[in-house]
Design a protein around this motif. Structure first.
Motif, PDB file in Angstrom:
ATOM      1  N   LYS A 216       1.040  -1.052  -0.241  1.00 18.66           N
ATOM      2  CA  LYS A 216      -0.006   0.052  -0.018  1.00 18.66           C
ATOM      3  C   LYS A 216       0.938   1.333   0.084  1.00 18.66           C
ATOM      4  O   LYS A 216       0.457   2.133  -0.468  1.00 18.66           O
ATOM      5  CB  LYS A 216      -0.828  -0.139   1.238  1.00 18.66           C
ATOM      6  N   TRP A 217       2.057   1.012   0.401  1.00 19.22           N
ATOM      7  CA  TRP A 217       2.874   2.329   0.479  1.00 19.22           C
ATOM      8  C   TRP A 217       4.307   1.854  -0.014  1.00 19.22           C
ATOM      9  O   TRP A 217       5.100   1.100   0.395  1.00 19.22           O
ATOM     10  CB  TRP A 217       3.215   2.842   2.103  1.00 19.22           C
ATOM     11  N   SER A 218       4.698   2.549  -1.069  1.00 26.82           N
ATOM     12  CA  SER A 218       5.919   2.100  -1.944  1.00 26.82           C
ATOM     13  C   SER A 218       7.317   2.557  -1.070  1.00 26.82           C
ATOM     14  O   SER A 218       8.277   1.934  -1.231  1.00 26.82           O
ATOM     15  CB  SER A 218       5.930   3.012  -3.170  1.00 26.82           C
ATOM     16  N   THR A 222      11.890   1.482   2.990  1.00 26.11           N
ATOM     17  CA  THR A 222      12.667   2.539   3.306  1.00 26.11           C
ATOM     18  C   THR A 222      12.514   2.999   4.689  1.00 26.11           C
ATOM     19  O   THR A 222      13.457   3.382   5.396  1.00 26.11           O
ATOM     20  CB  THR A 222      12.912   3.840   2.477  1.00 26.11           C
ATOM     21  N   TRP A 223      11.218   3.307   5.045  1.00 23.55           N
ATOM     22  CA  TRP A 223      10.851   3.397   6.557  1.00 23.55           C
ATOM     23  C   TRP A 223      11.382   2.534   7.499  1.00 23.55           C
ATOM     24  O   TRP A 223      11.855   2.809   8.482  1.00 23.55           O
ATOM     25  CB  TRP A 223       9.572   3.824   6.417  1.00 23.55           C
ATOM     26  N   GLU A 228      15.018   1.005  11.917  1.00 25.69           N
ATOM     27  CA  GLU A 228      15.819  -0.037  12.443  1.00 25.69           C
ATOM     28  C   GLU A 228      17.309   0.572  12.533  1.00 25.69           C
ATOM     29  O   GLU A 228      17.989  -0.034  13.605  1.00 25.69           O
ATOM     30  CB  GLU A 228      15.617  -1.488  11.706  1.00 25.69           C
ATOM     31  N   THR A 229      17.595   1.287  11.822  1.00 27.62           N
ATOM     32  CA  THR A 229      19.020   1.796  11.956  1.00 27.62           C
ATOM     33  C   THR A 229      19.142   2.817  12.787  1.00 27.62           C
ATOM     34  O   THR A 229      20.441   3.238  13.030  1.00 27.62           O
ATOM     35  CB  THR A 229      19.543   2.010  10.288  1.00 27.62           C
ATOM     36  N   ASP A 268      13.407  13.632  10.444  1.00 28.03           N
ATOM     37  CA  ASP A 268      14.602  12.817  10.376  1.00 28.03           C
ATOM     38  C   ASP A 268      14.485  11.693   9.156  1.00 28.03           C
ATOM     39  O   ASP A 268      15.507  11.363   8.554  1.00 28.03           O
ATOM     40  CB  ASP A 268      14.816  12.263  11.823  1.00 28.03           C
ATOM     41  N   PHE A 269      13.225  11.363   8.963  1.00 28.01           N
ATOM     42  CA  PHE A 269      13.014  10.260   7.754  1.00 28.01           C
ATOM     43  C   PHE A 269      13.405  10.872   6.535  1.00 28.01           C
ATOM     44  O   PHE A 269      14.125  10.513   5.716  1.00 28.01           O
ATOM     45  CB  PHE A 269      11.747   9.892   7.842  1.00 28.01           C
ATOM     46  N   MET A 270      12.877  12.152   6.436  1.00 26.53           N
ATOM     47  CA  MET A 270      13.250  12.878   5.244  1.00 26.53           C
ATOM     48  C   MET A 270      14.722  13.271   4.822  1.00 26.53           C
ATOM     49  O   MET A 270      15.417  13.137   3.886  1.00 26.53           O
ATOM     50  CB  MET A 270      12.534  14.378   5.152  1.00 26.53           C
TER      51      MET A 270
END
Length: 279
Positions: A216-218, A222-223, A228-229, A268-270
């Motif tokens: 559902k989310w491409s 990556t998220w 996890e990292t 932070d994700f961006m």
């Protein structure tokens, strides 16, 4: 002189009752002599009928068909509202008459032949709780009243009837942009979280993101890699809910504005995405 045959007298049944014979003896008047009685047919012998003692039979009690039907209806009616509910109550839940998720949820999953982590159970829990306005969804309990309302609305009379709802539960999770998906997704935070803490362990959050956002989310892979990292230990309710806004908007990442009011985790994700692009 020889004997002469006298007149015969007959009764109505043609039986010869008697005969008269006359003899001619000189010097004596004729005398009538009786001959032995003869019968032309045997008399019917009437025998008294043999009287037999009446045979006493013990009849078994007759059960009324209406009465049997009435009993069957009572038996068939019970499972819908009671038997399944009671079958998943633990010994500690009997007094409160509530299904406590942490105590009884494994029994619920087993009764429905589902894995404890199946998202269909999440939908089931949400729909049962929301069927009773007096139920506090945040308390993570299914009251008997809520269960009765839910089972009655869908005419559920057995565990098999409840299993037939599983495809419907799964369908509720298909459209990430629907209102129903958001309601279930926000409910999931409480559903997953240990009631003794405020936040959700990151490992549990990752597991349910994979279940709810898969295909559902491409940007989901990556998220997950980012969380996890980044050594993120817990996820707050605000972070959990805002991620859905990011995931359901296909252009959110491309049009992301650093000046908008996103949680720090999203900022932070961006930055993580931009770093991987430049690297």
């Amino acid at each position: 002189m020889g004997k002469c045959l006298g007149k015969l007298r007959r009764d109505p049944k043609d039986k010869i009752l008697e005969t008269s014979e006359y003899s001619s003896v000189p010097g004596k008047p004729q005398q009538r002599q009786e001959s032995p009685v003869r019968y032309t047919q045997q008399e019917e012998v009437k025998s008294e009928p043999v009287r037999q003692a009446p045979v006493q039979t013990v009849s078994s009690p007759v059960v009324s068909e209406k009465k049997v039907e009435k009993v069957e209806k009572v038996v068939d009616k019970r499972p819908g509202a009671t038997v399944f509910f009671e079958s998943v109550l633990t010994e500690g839940d009997q007094a409160s008459r509530m299904i406590q998720y942490q105590d009884s949820w494994e029994a619920v999953a087993n009764a429905l032949d589902l894995d404890v982590e199946d998202p269909a159970l999440l939908v089931f829990s949400y729909e049962v709780c929301s069927s009773d306005p007096s139920t506090d969804i945040q308390q993570l309990t299914i009251t008997e009243t809520a269960w009765n309302r839910y089972s009655s609305s869908l005419r559920i009379t057995s565990a098999n009837d409840l299993k037939k709802q599983i495809p419907t539960w799964r369908a509720a999770l298909r459209d990430i942009k629907s209102k129903k998906f958001r309601q279930i997704y926000e409910f999931a935070f409480t559903f997953i979280r240990d009631q003794s803490v405020r936040n959700l362990p990151a490992d549990d959050a990752v597991m349910y993101w994979q279940l709810l956002f898969d295909n559902k989310w491409s940007h989901l892979p990556t998220w997950i890699q980012f969380v996890e990292t980044s050594n993120k230990k817990v996820i707050s309710r605000d972070e959990w809910c805002v991620l859905l806004d990011l995931a359901k908007d296909d252009t959110a990442i491309e049009t992301y504005d650093t000046d908008s009011s996103w949680p720090l985790l999203i900022d932070d994700f961006m930055g993580y995405i931009q770093k991987n692009k430049s690297g």
